[in-house]
Design an enzyme around this catalytic site. Structure first.
Site, short mmCIF file in Angstrom:
data_model
loop_
_atom_site.label_atom_id
_atom_site.label_comp_id
_atom_site.label_asym_id
_atom_site.label_seq_id
_atom_site.Cartn_x
_atom_site.Cartn_y
_atom_site.Cartn_z
N HIS A 52 60.30 -48.33 48.31
CA HIS A 52 60.34 -49.66 48.94
C HIS A 52 60.70 -49.71 50.43
CE1 HIS A 52 64.42 -48.98 47.55
NE2 HIS A 52 64.24 -49.53 46.36
N ARG B 203 64.36 -52.08 31.83
CA ARG B 203 65.68 -52.51 31.32
C ARG B 203 66.14 -51.96 29.97
NH1 ARG B 203 67.18 -53.79 36.27
NH2 ARG B 203 66.51 -55.80 37.05
N ASN C 296 68.34 -46.90 36.20
CA ASN C 296 69.60 -47.67 36.34
C ASN C 296 69.79 -48.59 35.14
OD1 ASN C 296 67.37 -49.16 37.30
ND2 ASN C 296 68.64 -50.46 38.58
N HIS D 240 65.35 -60.39 36.28
CA HIS D 240 66.65 -60.96 35.93
C HIS D 240 66.35 -62.37 35.44
CE1 HIS D 240 68.92 -57.75 37.90
NE2 HIS D 240 68.12 -57.87 38.96
N HIS E 166 61.47 -51.57 36.48
CA HIS E 166 62.76 -51.58 35.78
C HIS E 166 62.54 -52.35 34.48
CE1 HIS E 166 65.18 -50.29 39.36
NE2 HIS E 166 64.18 -50.89 40.02
N HIS F 170 66.15 -44.25 47.01
CA HIS F 170 66.49 -45.62 47.44
C HIS F 170 67.29 -45.44 48.72
CE1 HIS F 170 67.78 -49.95 46.60
NE2 HIS F 170 68.39 -49.60 47.71
N ASP G 252 58.59 -52.60 42.12
CA ASP G 252 60.03 -52.73 41.94
C ASP G 252 60.30 -53.90 41.00
OD1 ASP G 252 62.69 -52.22 42.08
OD2 ASP G 252 62.92 -52.62 44.22
N HIS H 204 57.02 -47.85 40.12
CA HIS H 204 58.40 -48.32 40.30
C HIS H 204 58.65 -49.60 39.50
CE1 HIS H 204 61.81 -49.01 43.47
NE2 HIS H 204 62.18 -49.37 42.24
O1 DOR Z 1 66.47 -55.50 44.08
C1 DOR Z 1 66.64 -54.53 43.37
N1 DOR Z 1 66.73 -54.65 42.03
N2 DOR Z 1 66.74 -53.32 43.94
C2 DOR Z 1 67.13 -52.25 43.23
O2 DOR Z 1 67.31 -51.21 43.82
C3 DOR Z 1 67.39 -52.34 41.79
C4 DOR Z 1 66.71 -53.50 41.20
C5 DOR Z 1 67.22 -53.83 39.82
O3 DOR Z 1 67.27 -52.93 38.99
O4 DOR Z 1 67.53 -54.98 39.55
ZN ZN Z 2 63.87 -50.40 42.02
#
Ligand code: DOR
Ligand code: ZN
Length: 393
Positions: free
Chosen positions: A196, A19, A49, A273, A17, A140, A269, A15
């Site tokens: 999660h 980006r 996403n 950011h 991201h 999710h 996860d 899991h």
């Molecule tokens: O906290 C999170 N950030 N939960 C998510 O489901 C997506 C993830 C994100 O992509 O920033």
């Molecule tokens: Zn996630």
């Protein structure tokens, strides 16, 4: 103290991201892959996403091209799988893109990005189709309507404090969504991967579902294991993620579930950011924390402290994911130092975002090096010294 090197199977993070495309200022596969290797992870499963969201065969193929070019550029042949995002309008892509993804990702509640499936009929269709094709559905599990109603019931003033995040995204939202998923898993025989888990009730529900013979695997995250709502006091919006942090009682249930086999995997996860984005007030700051470089030392420190056995560690960081996602086996390893205690320093990390919610934590088990496809890749993260550079944007 002298170093005590230990060789372990390299980790699978089911899991992340990373980006690409659309969020490259937060992370890309050059920095993401370097961060993975620095964390002893040689296989990642990446979420859809993105911007645009990865919901079609065409977008999956384009995303793969971008990733392969970036991995080639940094010379890290990271192993990876991609999730296909489920959306109401693209359910037919589950069949169309077959073979190109590791599973279908369903957001039952809104999070980062615009993927959302708040229509019960569409979710049922996804589970039905996936069952017919023998495809995994990763959920999710937070119910959008419950969260919207909770938010509407709160005063505007209370919506400015980050602590309200755990109230808006309350446990009822998670429990309701998980029950919905389990019911469909029972009805159609869908292979479900619940992402999660954060509450004690979810652990109990999955324990029962497994007992009832549902094909289901449960994931939790390092942040839900190691942090609770009290972290808002010190971290502010840096402790804001979806699902949110819960109570010490929930943490205890997660640890119990980890040890008794109810929880199958730990996914970071890893949701980078920038510090600038996270520094905005609640309501504007995005949800998510980085985690791929702290997964291994956090868990090995728990092993040192007797909270986790090495056997369970290997199951939840490697073998269970390998089996559930039917990944080809490999000989990748990570060599860790169990004696040297080092603090977490986010600014020395490979992840582009350059921070960690575990900043300053004194941990053991930092990787000395990782072996990927027979080649040794030194980990410079743990040994890099020097003044903190601050977060990169
Ligand atoms: O906290 C999170 N950030 N939960 C998510 O489901 C997506 C993830 C994100 O992509 O920033
Ligand atoms: Zn996630």
């Amino acid at each position: 103290m002298s170093s005590a090197l230990l060789t372990l199977p390299a980790l699978i993070d089911p899991h992340v991201h990373f980006r690409v495309p659309g969020g490259e200022h937060k992370e890309d596969w050059r920095t993401g892959a370097a961060a993975a290797i620095a964390g002893g992870v040689t296989t990642v499963l990446d979420m859809p996403n993105n911007n645009p969201a990865c919901t079609t065969k065409e977008r999956l193929e384009e995303k793969k091209r971008l990733i392969d070019a970036q991995l080639a550029e940094v010379g890290i042949p990271l192993r990876y799988g991609l999730y296909l995002g489920a959306s109401e309008k693209t359910v037919s892509e589950i069949e169309n893109a077959r073979g190109g993804y590791i599973g279908i990702k369903v957001f039952l509640g809104q999070s980062t990005g615009d993927l959302l499936m708040d229509n019960d009929t569409a979710f049922e269709e996804v589970c039905h189709t996936a069952a017919r094709l023998g495809t995994i559905v990763a959920v999710h599990a937070e119910d959008e309507k419950i969260m919207q109603n909770l938010k509407a019931s709160l005063s505007p003033e209370s919506l400015t404090n980050v602590r309200v995040h755990s109230r808006i995204r309350g446990r009822e939202a998670a429990i309701t969504a998980m029950k919905k998923a389990i019911a469909l898993g029972k009805k159609y025989g869908t292979k479900l991967y619940i992402l999660h888990a954060s509450t004690k009730e979810e652990v109990a529900l999955i324990r029962q579902a497994k007992h009832d013979g549902v094909t289901i695997a449960l994931e939790t995250t390092p942040h839900h294991l190691f942090l609770n709502e009290s972290a808002y006091e010190t971290l502010g919006t840096k402790a804001q993620m979806n699902p949110p942090l819960r109570t010490p009682e929930d943490q205890a249930a997660l640890w119990e579930g980890l040890m008794d086999g109810t929880i199958d995997t730990i996914g970071t996860d890893h949701a980078p950011h920038t510090l600038e984005e996270k520094g905005q007030p609640y309501g504007k700051a995005p949800s998510g924390v980085p985690g791929i470089e702290t997964l291994l030392p956090l868990l090995l420190t728990a092993v040192r402290d007797g909270k986790l056995t090495l056997d369970r560690f290997m199951a939840v960081t490697r073998t269970n994911a390998e089996k559930f996602f039917d990944l080809p086996s490999n000989d990748d390893t990570v060599v860790v130092d169990m004696n040297t205690v080092r603090p977490v320093r986010g600014s020395t990390f490979k992840t582009k975002c350059g921070w960690s919610p575990f900043e300053g934590w004194e941990l053991v088990g930092w990787p000395a090096y990782t072996v990927l496809r027979g080649k040794k890749v030194e980990s410079t993260t743990a040994s890099r010294r020097g003044p903190a550079k601050g977060g990169r944007k």
